[in-house]
Design an enzyme around this catalytic site. Structure first.
Site, PDB file in Angstrom:
ATOM      1  N   HIS A 143     -21.559  12.473  -6.705  1.00  0.00           N
ATOM      2  CA  HIS A 143     -22.953  12.916  -6.722  1.00  0.00           C
ATOM      3  C   HIS A 143     -23.407  13.338  -5.322  1.00  0.00           C
ATOM      4  CE1 HIS A 143     -27.288  12.571  -7.983  1.00  0.00           C
ATOM      5  NE2 HIS A 143     -27.423  12.295  -6.696  1.00  0.00           N
ATOM      6  N   GLU A 144     -23.106  12.513  -4.324  1.00  0.00           N
ATOM      7  CA  GLU A 144     -23.538  12.824  -2.955  1.00  0.00           C
ATOM      8  C   GLU A 144     -22.783  14.021  -2.380  1.00  0.00           C
ATOM      9  OE1 GLU A 144     -26.162  11.560  -2.053  1.00  0.00           O
ATOM     10  OE2 GLU A 144     -26.241   9.953  -3.532  1.00  0.00           O
ATOM     11  N   HIS A 147     -24.400  17.080  -3.603  1.00  0.00           N
ATOM     12  CA  HIS A 147     -25.593  17.424  -2.821  1.00  0.00           C
ATOM     13  C   HIS A 147     -25.208  18.238  -1.585  1.00  0.00           C
ATOM     14  CE1 HIS A 147     -28.908  15.640  -4.880  1.00  0.00           C
ATOM     15  NE2 HIS A 147     -28.485  14.388  -4.778  1.00  0.00           N
ATOM     16  N   GLU A 228     -31.415  16.292  -8.414  1.00  0.00           N
ATOM     17  CA  GLU A 228     -30.697  15.111  -8.878  1.00  0.00           C
ATOM     18  C   GLU A 228     -29.918  15.422 -10.150  1.00  0.00           C
ATOM     19  OE1 GLU A 228     -30.286  12.096  -7.330  1.00  0.00           O
ATOM     20  OE2 GLU A 228     -31.226  13.240  -5.715  1.00  0.00           O
TER      21      GLU A 228
END
Length: 299
Positions: A143-144, A147, A228
């Protein structure tokens, strides 16, 4: 489903950022109407203020954000498993290895920051390392890394600059009203169009002082929520395993709020570290966890 969601969220991000810049321009126009009875000088002044904030924030955003959250940089020998997971996700995501930081907090959470994949960092809490198995850790770090790969970290910094500049303009306009505008007299008040000018001026003041900062904050939160969802989809793309992130989100949702998190950087985290009660989802920095899990389960 995965790539349709990614494209849909990218379009939403474009619209939110466009709205953001429109709000910024209108706030500047309101400032110009207040000070010079012309919107254009205010828009130019707002642009200069934004450039100054950009210069200050973009000098070393990683150090600034990590310091705000009491994070300490790690070396590979400090936690080999964490480094290997970050390295694996970065390799799959085809980005350079980001710096790795640890936040001494027992609540599980993580975030990414920086300006580009070449200048980026990820931070995890001690609680995340203690509570997550490797599958869940991969889901969070995927997930990070998403980003970073999607340049969300740069969008977050641009949003921070715009919100900061708008807040400064609102404070400046309020002081101008208090110290200077009260004794000001318009020469054209008795001329044709004077009343219209007064109405336009009042509208500009209201927008600059109240509506502009509020709309900017809402746009920043909407941007955060939308990115998100996109990063969740990106994590599945990198790990090929939605279950890891689903399990991690459930653990994070049921944990206690963080003690060390800075509220100004709350939108950076994978889950709201402050857990502030909200009567409206408009003021949430993150989408509802159940909605995120529902979307992940559909992949």
């Amino acid at each position: 489903m995965l790539y349709q969601q990614i494209e849909r969220n990218k379009r939403k991000t474009f619209l939110v950022m466009l709205f953001f810049f429109v709000i910024f321009a209108l706030v500047g126009a309101g400032l110009g109407q207040l000070m010079w009875d012309k919107p254009l000088p205010g828009v130019l002044t707002a642009g200069v203020i934004a450039l100054v904030y950009s210069f200050i924030i973009f000098q070393d955003p990683i150090s600034v954000v990590m310091s705000m959250n009491h994070a300490q940089e790690l070396r590979e020998e400090d936690n080999p498993q964490l480094f290997h997971v970050v390295e694996d996700m970065a390799m799959v995501g085809q980005i350079p290895m980001p710096k790795v930081y640890l936040i001494p907090d027992q609540s599980p959470n993580a975030f990414a920051t920086g300006l580009s994949p070449d200048k980026s960092a990820v931070a995890v809490t001690q609680g995340l390392l203690d509570m997550m198995n490797r599958e869940e850790l991969e889901g969070v770090l995927g997930h990070e890394i998403s980003h970073i790969r999607n340049y969300d970290i740069r969008l977050s910094m641009v949003a921070l600059v715009l919100v900061s500049a708008i807040s400064f303009i609102a404070d400046f306009a309020q002081n101008w009203m208090w110290f200077g505008f009260g004794g000001r007299r318009r020469d054209d008040d008795d001329e044709d169009g004077g009343s219209l000018g007064m109405i336009v001026g009042v509208i500009g003041v209201i927008f600059t002082l109240i509506l502009g900062p509020l709309a900017a904050s809402l746009a920043q939160m909407a941007l955060s929520r939308n990115r998100e969802y996109l990063a969740d989809a990106g994590s599945v793309e990198l790990t090929r395993n939605p279950q890891g992130l689903i399990s991690a989100l459930r653990k994070i949702e049921n944990s206690q709020p963080m003690q060390a998190a800075n509220s100004a950087s709350a939108s950076l985290y994978i889950e709201d570290p402050v857990r502030r009660p909200s009567l409206s989802h408009l003021f949430d920095t993150h989408p509802p966890t159940e909605e995120r899990i529902k979307r992940l389960e559909q992949m």
